[in-house]
Design an enzyme around this catalytic site. Structure first.
Site, PDB file in Angstrom:
ATOM      1  N   MET A   1     -13.875  64.534  10.810  1.00 54.98           N
ATOM      2  CA  MET A   1     -13.428  65.386  11.917  1.00 54.98           C
ATOM      3  C   MET A   1     -13.422  66.844  11.471  1.00 54.98           C
ATOM      4  SD  MET A   1     -10.698  63.194  14.070  1.00 54.98           S
ATOM      5  CE  MET A   1      -9.324  63.415  12.977  1.00 54.98           C
TER       6      MET A   1
ATOM      7  N   HIS B   1     -13.959  64.176   1.145  1.00 52.66           N
ATOM      8  CA  HIS B   1     -15.202  64.028   1.910  1.00 52.66           C
ATOM      9  C   HIS B   1     -16.418  64.215   0.984  1.00 52.66           C
ATOM     10  CE1 HIS B   1     -12.430  65.446   5.271  1.00 52.66           C
ATOM     11  NE2 HIS B   1     -12.860  64.291   5.709  1.00 52.66           N
TER      12      HIS B   1
ATOM     13  N   ARG C   1      -5.022  67.207   6.694  1.00 56.67           N
ATOM     14  CA  ARG C   1      -3.699  67.626   7.181  1.00 56.67           C
ATOM     15  C   ARG C   1      -2.846  68.261   6.087  1.00 56.67           C
ATOM     16  NH1 ARG C   1      -4.683  63.020  10.775  1.00 56.67           N
ATOM     17  NH2 ARG C   1      -4.509  63.784  12.911  1.00 56.67           N
TER      18      ARG C   1
HETATM   19  O1  PAF Z   1     -11.324  59.357   9.529  1.00 55.52           O
HETATM   20  C1  PAF Z   1     -11.658  60.238  10.345  1.00 55.52           C
HETATM   21  O2  PAF Z   1     -11.814  61.410  10.006  1.00 55.52           O
HETATM   22  C2  PAF Z   1     -11.872  59.842  11.796  1.00 55.52           C
HETATM   23  O3  PAF Z   1     -10.966  58.869  12.221  1.00 55.52           O
HETATM   24  C3  PAF Z   1     -13.326  59.412  12.100  1.00 55.52           C
HETATM   25  C4  PAF Z   1     -13.700  58.138  11.349  1.00 55.52           C
HETATM   26  C5  PAF Z   1     -14.281  60.519  11.709  1.00 55.52           C
HETATM   27  C6  PAF Z   1     -13.489  59.127  13.599  1.00 55.52           C
HETATM   28  O4  PAF Z   1     -13.219  60.260  14.357  1.00 55.52           O
END
Ligand code: PAF
Length: 284
Positions: A30, A37, A188
């Site tokens: 997101m 990530h 967050r």
């Molecule tokens: O884990 C996340 O960031 C979200 O839940 C995802 C998998 C991208 C779906 O919006």
């Protein structure tokens, strides 16, 4: 480093996807990308010929009063991070691209596994997650999809969706990435004040205490984690649960073997989740 392609529309994504050598891995995000990530992208890079990252702040998975409006939006930095760790394509659509007819009338239902733990506190959350994950799997035509163990319930539900609906993609789990002091990485975490951040360390401490008590059995695990949490009243615990990783049901006292110790707590204005997989009971 190969040139990162940024796709904003379905047509741009389709063209970029057609040009990718397979197998293609997707890392869904997101935005507000961080080292967790980056690790997903690196792991994807090891398994696939091409890596596609999606950056989409999915309104469908936020309830009323949740943090959709203030969720960090950092696309330029996200593109830089994605390029730096080897992504080939970033798909960064707006809601009008993903949901051209507005909120979808037909959605994926997460079922009972979506109603416990996170789902009990965030009704409808996992329906929104699974709906967008399914759409993004179709749009990206990915062969593999990488998800973090940090969102253990999401990972389980994505696996179930892929199996129950025959989506034909391999789901790969990646262990949680933590700061040196044990704080699990999360977009967050940016909300945390320096004071909150100190308080937030209690989540990792509680999980480690539970893990250390695992040889003694379920009640020892729960007690050890709870004892740590009560010493930090500034962390308002939503749930602390020791569950079967496949069913999310509380494990009974006689349980021996794999379990998931999961917790959620509010620290300042931020709701944080964390978990650790563990083995309950003495080996042998
Ligand atoms: O884990 C996340 O960031 C979200 O839940 C995802 C998998 C991208 C779906 O919006």
């Amino acid at each position: 480093m190969t040139q990162l392609v940024v796709a904003r529309t379905r047509a741009e994504l389709a063209a970029a996807r057609d040009a990718l050598p397979g197998p293609v891995a997707v890392v869904m995000t997101m935005g507000a990308l961080h080292a967790g990530h980056a690790e997903l992208v690196r792991r994807a890079r090891e398994r696939a010929a091409s890596v596609l990252v999606t950056v989409f702040l999915n309104p469908l998975q936020f309830g009323p009063g949740e943090d959709l409006a203030r969720y960090p939006r950092t696309l330029d930095a996200d593109l830089e991070l994605a390029a730096g760790c080897g992504a080939d394509v970033v798909f960064a659509p707006g809601p009008d691209v993903v949901y051209p007819d507005g909120d979808p009338l037909v959605r994926i239902s997460a079922g009972p596994l979506g109603q416990v733990l996170e789902g009990a506190s965030r009704p409808g959350h996992f329906d929104g997650v699974l709906t967008v994950v399914t759409k993004l799997l179709h749009l990206t035509r990915a062969d593999l999809a990488f998800f973090g163990q940090k969102d253990a319930q999401q990972l389980l539900l994505v696996r179930r969706t892929v199996r129950d609906l025959d989506l034909g993609v391999e789901v790969v789990a990646v262990p949680t990435v933590r700061e040196e002091d044990g704080l699990a990485l999360s977009s967050r975490n940016r909300y945390l004040t320096p004071f909150d951040r100190e308080v937030a360390l209690v989540l990792g401490r509680a999980l480690r205490a539970g893990e250390a008590a695992a040889p003694e059995g379920p009640s020892a695990v729960r007690r050890a984690a709870r004892d740590v949490l009560v010493r930090e009243p500034a962390a308002r615990v939503d749930y602390l649960a020791l569950v079967d990783p496949a069913t999310l049901a509380d494990v009974p006292e006689h349980h021996r073997g794999e379990a998931l110790l999961a917790l959620a707590a509010r620290v300042g204005s931020t709701r944080l989740i964390d978990n650790v997989p563990l083995v309950v009971g003495r080996p042998g």
